[in-house]
Design an enzyme around this catalytic site. Structure first.
Site, PDB file in Angstrom:
ATOM      1  N   LYS A 191     -59.279  50.494  17.160  1.00  0.00           N
ATOM      2  CA  LYS A 191     -59.547  50.544  15.715  1.00  0.00           C
ATOM      3  C   LYS A 191     -59.680  49.114  15.203  1.00  0.00           C
ATOM      4  O   LYS A 191     -58.692  48.384  15.116  1.00  0.00           O
ATOM      5  CB  LYS A 191     -58.418  51.233  14.939  1.00  0.00           C
ATOM      6  N   GLY A 244     -51.937  41.614  14.206  1.00  0.00           N
ATOM      7  CA  GLY A 244     -52.030  41.697  12.756  1.00  0.00           C
ATOM      8  C   GLY A 244     -50.772  41.133  12.127  1.00  0.00           C
ATOM      9  O   GLY A 244     -50.064  40.319  12.732  1.00  0.00           O
ATOM     10  N   SER A 245     -50.478  41.595  10.928  1.00  0.00           N
ATOM     11  CA  SER A 245     -49.353  41.027  10.186  1.00  0.00           C
ATOM     12  C   SER A 245     -48.015  41.515  10.753  1.00  0.00           C
ATOM     13  O   SER A 245     -47.931  42.591  11.361  1.00  0.00           O
ATOM     14  CB  SER A 245     -49.463  41.428   8.721  1.00  0.00           C
ATOM     15  N   THR A 246     -46.992  40.719  10.507  1.00  0.00           N
ATOM     16  CA  THR A 246     -45.657  41.084  10.981  1.00  0.00           C
ATOM     17  C   THR A 246     -45.201  42.381  10.308  1.00  0.00           C
ATOM     18  O   THR A 246     -44.582  43.236  10.962  1.00  0.00           O
ATOM     19  CB  THR A 246     -44.680  39.918  10.710  1.00  0.00           C
ATOM     20  N   VAL A 248     -46.976  45.009   9.273  1.00  0.00           N
ATOM     21  CA  VAL A 248     -47.596  46.182   9.903  1.00  0.00           C
ATOM     22  C   VAL A 248     -47.097  46.322  11.351  1.00  0.00           C
ATOM     23  O   VAL A 248     -46.879  47.434  11.838  1.00  0.00           O
ATOM     24  CB  VAL A 248     -49.143  46.106   9.831  1.00  0.00           C
ATOM     25  N   GLY A 249     -46.849  45.206  12.009  1.00  0.00           N
ATOM     26  CA  GLY A 249     -46.302  45.261  13.372  1.00  0.00           C
ATOM     27  C   GLY A 249     -44.982  46.024  13.413  1.00  0.00           C
ATOM     28  O   GLY A 249     -44.727  46.813  14.328  1.00  0.00           O
ATOM     29  N   GLU A 266     -48.942  40.955  18.544  1.00  0.00           N
ATOM     30  CA  GLU A 266     -49.310  39.557  18.255  1.00  0.00           C
ATOM     31  C   GLU A 266     -49.334  39.428  16.742  1.00  0.00           C
ATOM     32  O   GLU A 266     -50.232  39.968  16.091  1.00  0.00           O
ATOM     33  CB  GLU A 266     -50.690  39.240  18.833  1.00  0.00           C
ATOM     34  N   CYS A 300     -53.616  32.970  12.815  1.00  0.00           N
ATOM     35  CA  CYS A 300     -52.196  33.088  13.191  1.00  0.00           C
ATOM     36  C   CYS A 300     -51.662  31.734  13.646  1.00  0.00           C
ATOM     37  O   CYS A 300     -50.498  31.429  13.469  1.00  0.00           O
ATOM     38  CB  CYS A 300     -52.027  34.126  14.279  1.00  0.00           C
ATOM     39  N   GLU A 400     -46.353  32.820   5.627  1.00  0.00           N
ATOM     40  CA  GLU A 400     -47.691  32.623   6.180  1.00  0.00           C
ATOM     41  C   GLU A 400     -48.682  32.701   5.014  1.00  0.00           C
ATOM     42  O   GLU A 400     -49.081  33.783   4.596  1.00  0.00           O
ATOM     43  CB  GLU A 400     -47.965  33.736   7.193  1.00  0.00           C
TER      44      GLU A 400
HETATM   45  P1  NAD Z   1     -52.936  43.689   8.992  1.00  0.00           P
HETATM   46  O1  NAD Z   1     -51.611  43.832   9.621  1.00  0.00           O
HETATM   47  O2  NAD Z   1     -53.072  43.956   7.545  1.00  0.00           O
HETATM   48  O3  NAD Z   1     -53.997  44.669   9.691  1.00  0.00           O
HETATM   49  C1  NAD Z   1     -54.244  44.618  11.093  1.00  0.00           C
HETATM   50  C2  NAD Z   1     -54.761  45.962  11.560  1.00  0.00           C
HETATM   51  O4  NAD Z   1     -53.730  46.940  11.391  1.00  0.00           O
HETATM   52  C3  NAD Z   1     -55.967  46.480  10.784  1.00  0.00           C
HETATM   53  O5  NAD Z   1     -56.862  47.100  11.690  1.00  0.00           O
HETATM   54  C4  NAD Z   1     -55.350  47.510   9.856  1.00  0.00           C
HETATM   55  O6  NAD Z   1     -56.245  48.528   9.451  1.00  0.00           O
HETATM   56  C5  NAD Z   1     -54.246  48.082  10.735  1.00  0.00           C
HETATM   57  N1  NAD Z   1     -53.153  48.750  10.036  1.00  0.00           N
HETATM   58  C6  NAD Z   1     -52.735  48.545   8.759  1.00  0.00           C
HETATM   59  N2  NAD Z   1     -51.692  49.364   8.480  1.00  0.00           N
HETATM   60  C7  NAD Z   1     -51.439  50.087   9.604  1.00  0.00           C
HETATM   61  C8  NAD Z   1     -50.490  51.085   9.948  1.00  0.00           C
HETATM   62  N3  NAD Z   1     -49.571  51.511   9.091  1.00  0.00           N
HETATM   63  N4  NAD Z   1     -50.509  51.584  11.196  1.00  0.00           N
HETATM   64  C9  NAD Z   1     -51.416  51.154  12.097  1.00  0.00           C
HETATM   65  N5  NAD Z   1     -52.356  50.223  11.827  1.00  0.00           N
HETATM   66  C10 NAD Z   1     -52.366  49.683  10.595  1.00  0.00           C
HETATM   67  O7  NAD Z   1     -53.430  42.231   9.389  1.00  0.00           O
HETATM   68  P2  NAD Z   1     -54.740  41.496   8.923  1.00  0.00           P
HETATM   69  O8  NAD Z   1     -54.589  41.149   7.485  1.00  0.00           O
HETATM   70  O9  NAD Z   1     -55.944  42.251   9.372  1.00  0.00           O
HETATM   71  O10 NAD Z   1     -54.684  40.160   9.823  1.00  0.00           O
HETATM   72  C11 NAD Z   1     -53.957  39.042   9.447  1.00  0.00           C
HETATM   73  C12 NAD Z   1     -52.629  38.988  10.166  1.00  0.00           C
HETATM   74  O11 NAD Z   1     -52.842  39.051  11.561  1.00  0.00           O
HETATM   75  C13 NAD Z   1     -51.886  37.700   9.924  1.00  0.00           C
HETATM   76  O12 NAD Z   1     -50.517  37.959   9.718  1.00  0.00           O
HETATM   77  C14 NAD Z   1     -52.086  36.922  11.227  1.00  0.00           C
HETATM   78  O13 NAD Z   1     -51.113  35.965  11.507  1.00  0.00           O
HETATM   79  C15 NAD Z   1     -52.094  38.024  12.214  1.00  0.00           C
HETATM   80  N6  NAD Z   1     -52.753  37.596  13.445  1.00  0.00           N
HETATM   81  C16 NAD Z   1     -51.990  37.315  14.548  1.00  0.00           C
HETATM   82  C17 NAD Z   1     -52.594  36.845  15.710  1.00  0.00           C
HETATM   83  C18 NAD Z   1     -51.790  36.547  16.950  1.00  0.00           C
HETATM   84  O14 NAD Z   1     -52.384  36.474  18.028  1.00  0.00           O
HETATM   85  N7  NAD Z   1     -50.477  36.357  16.869  1.00  0.00           N
HETATM   86  C19 NAD Z   1     -53.980  36.662  15.743  1.00  0.00           C
HETATM   87  C20 NAD Z   1     -54.711  36.941  14.595  1.00  0.00           C
HETATM   88  C21 NAD Z   1     -54.096  37.415  13.456  1.00  0.00           C
END
Ligand code: NAD
Length: 507
Positions: A191, A244-246, A248-249, A266, A300, A400
């Site tokens: 996704k 993605g974000s911490t 959502v992680g 990540e 990130c 961040e």
């Molecule tokens: P985000 O967490 O908002 O979204 C990431 C993904 O998760 C999207 O596809 C989103 O649709 C999905 N998502 C959202 N809610 C969800 C849920 N409840 N269940 C499952 N999936 C869900 O992040 P973003 O705004 O797209 O990206 C920015 C973030 O990503 C920043 O915090 C950045 O630091 C991090 N990031 C980390 C790395 C790394 O390698 N450590 C690399 C790039 C980005």
């Protein structure tokens, strides 16, 4: 061709609207609901893509396809040579399609076209490296268990993997995960972010062209809820690989715990570069400027804070500010642009709020500190911003910010620099600048981060694992360690000959 007006200074024909559909079991399909969502270019304001809006039904269908494909053995039991052949073909196809993919990547994300080309073209190397792993996977053998016993430890694909990616490096991050999962023999459901769905679909087209069997890689478009949520909790999924974000992680980790799936995360970072007085200050200043403005700080690995020795702090800041003024912010379609647009107006407002809050709390905005207007393109841009007199407890020093905003702090001793580095919920990466190898090594060993760069910033290689300590994530990506995340370990213990004495006493 799209008829929207773009920057008159850059004569450019926009590509046709990209119409995206889900890839499920080898077929491109619309949503059962018939609903779609659109992505507007953050820089040029026109609609770049219209995508099918997935719901639970599409996520479940994709998971079922991946499960069936995995259990059939068509990919999971294919030889390493067969898998590698497909991955190498994908790498070639990526290289043949760089310009087409990079243009859509730029229009959806707002990043400069030169950067998109670098990321898409560079991703081919991740696919090639993963292909080499497909052929060299092996476990252990134990030949010292006694004359009548032997043990082997096998590495097997973990199963069905959900891959959920963010908007900031859509093609690159997918390529840090997908070829490694495929090399291991897994089947996947991907996704992409709802903000940048299209280049993932373009990669899907290349996978089909390269001969990947139907159902091995499925792509579902839509929002985190419900699509990502189903992918994180469904019983038929064995692992979730998320970037993605911490915040959502953590949600994903909780959702996956219901069936104890493996989770690789990540997440975010608040990454410092530490500058000692004996450093090559020109090189360090250049790396600081690169570290904070690359991808408009929406990275990130953004080095959003620097910790600089107090003896050189003022001079170093002058250098950073002077270099900052030379960085080319502007139209992402201009080949000479180095820094493009902010992903959404809401995110631009969030960046601005952090800066205003820091100023109100007593920090000094030494450069920038406001939205940037690019002629012909509106104001979804932010100025290069340097903030001094930052207290380590201020939100700008801890959160961040994800914008082109640098926080400057100072230190007196190496102990103090290490303490400031580690005083963070995050632990993704850190950098140290010194010509003294002992200083660099001591810092590297004491920094609580997954990566430490010494006298450089953000150099990465497919061979070298990447990931975070603390709330920057769990598990590793790329390299052999990243590959191993997609493997399950099975021990086979074998008796040679009929030497087993009965457990039940004989009459
Ligand atoms: P985000 O967490 O908002 O979204 C990431 C993904 O998760 C999207 O596809 C989103 O649709 C999905 N998502 C959202 N809610 C969800 C849920 N409840 N269940 C499952 N999936 C869900 O992040 P973003 O705004 O797209 O990206 C920015 C973030 O990503 C920043 O915090 C950045 O630091 C991090 N990031 C980390 C790395 C790394 O390698 N450590 C690399 C790039 C980005």
């Amino acid at each position: 061709m799209n008829d929207m007006t773009i920057n008159p200074a850059i004569p450019f024909e926009l590509p046709a609207l990209f119409e995206g559909r889900h890839l499920i079991n080898g077929a491109w399909v619309d949503s059962a609901s018939g609903k779609t969502f659109e992505r507007r270019s953050p820089s040029h304001g026109h609609i770049v893509s219209r995508s099918a809006l997935g719901q639970e039904a599409e996520a479940e269908a994709a998971i079922a396809a991946a499960r069936t494909a995995f259990d059939s053995g068509v990919w999971s039991r294919a030889s390493g040579k067969e898998r590698a052949t497909v991955l190498l073909k994908v790498a070639d196809l990526i290289e043949q399609n760089v310009d087409r993919i990079a243009l859509i990547e730029t229009l959806e994300s707002g990043k400069p076209i030169s950067q998109s080309k670098g990321e898409v073209g560079g991703a081919a190397d991740l696919w090639r490296y993963a292909a080499s792993l497909a052929r060299s996977t092996h476990g252990d053998s134990h030949n010292t268990l006694g004359a009548d016993m032997m043990g082997v430890v096998l590495k097997e694909p973990i199963g069905v993997v959900s891959i959920i990616t963010p908007w900031n490096f859509p093609f690159w991050i997918l390529s840090q995960k997908l070829p490694f999962a495929l090399a291991a023999g897994c089947t996947v459901v991907v996704k992409p972010s709802e903000m940048t769905p299209s280049t993932t679909l373009m990669l899907g087209e290349l996978l089909i062209e390269a001969g990947l069997p139907a159902g091995v890689c499925n792509i579902v478009l839509g929002y985190g809820v419900p699509v990502g949520a189903v992918m994180s909790s469904h019983k038929a999924v064995d692992m979730v690989s998320f970037t993605g974000s911490t915040a959502v992680g953590k949600t994903i980790s909780a959702a996956a715990s219901g069936t104890l799936k493996k989770v690789a995360l990540e997440l975010g970072g608040k990454n410092p570069q530490v500058i000692f007085p004996d450093a090559d200050l020109d090189a360090a200043a250049d790396a600081v400027v690169f570290g904070v403005y690359f991808n408009v700080g929406q990275c990130c690995n953004s080095s959003s804070r620097i910790i600089v020795h107090e003896d050189i702090a003022q001079e170093f800041c002058y250098r950073v500010i002077a270099l900052s003024r030379k960085v080319k912010f502007g139209d992402p379609l201009d080949p000479s642009t180095q820094v493009g647009a902010i992903v959404t107006p809401e995110h631009n407002a969030k960046i601005d709020t952090y800066v205003k809050q820091a100023r109100a709390s007593g920090a000094t905005v030494a450069l920038g500190g406001d939205r940037l207007t690019v002629e012909g393109l509106g104001d979804q841009f932010y100025q290069p911003t340097v903030i001094t007199d930052v207290d380590p407890d201020m939100p700008i020093a801890r959160d961040e910010v994800f914008g082109p905003v640098l926080s400057v702090m100072t230190f007196k001793t190496l102990d103090e620099a290490v303490a400031l580095t580690n005083d963070s919920d995050y632990g993704l990466s850190a950098g140290v600048w010194s010509t003294n190898v002992h200083t660099c090594l001591e810092f590297a060993r004491r920094a609580e981060t997954g990566t430490v760069w010494t006298n450089t910033w953000m150099d990465g290689f497919p061979e070298v694992a990447f990931g975070g300590f603390k709330q920057s994530g769990q598990g590793r990506e790329i390299g052999r360690y990243g590959f191993e995340e997609f493997l399950e370990v099975k021990s086979v213990v074998m008796r040679i000959g009929n030497t087993r004495s009965p457990w039940v006493p004989e009459d």
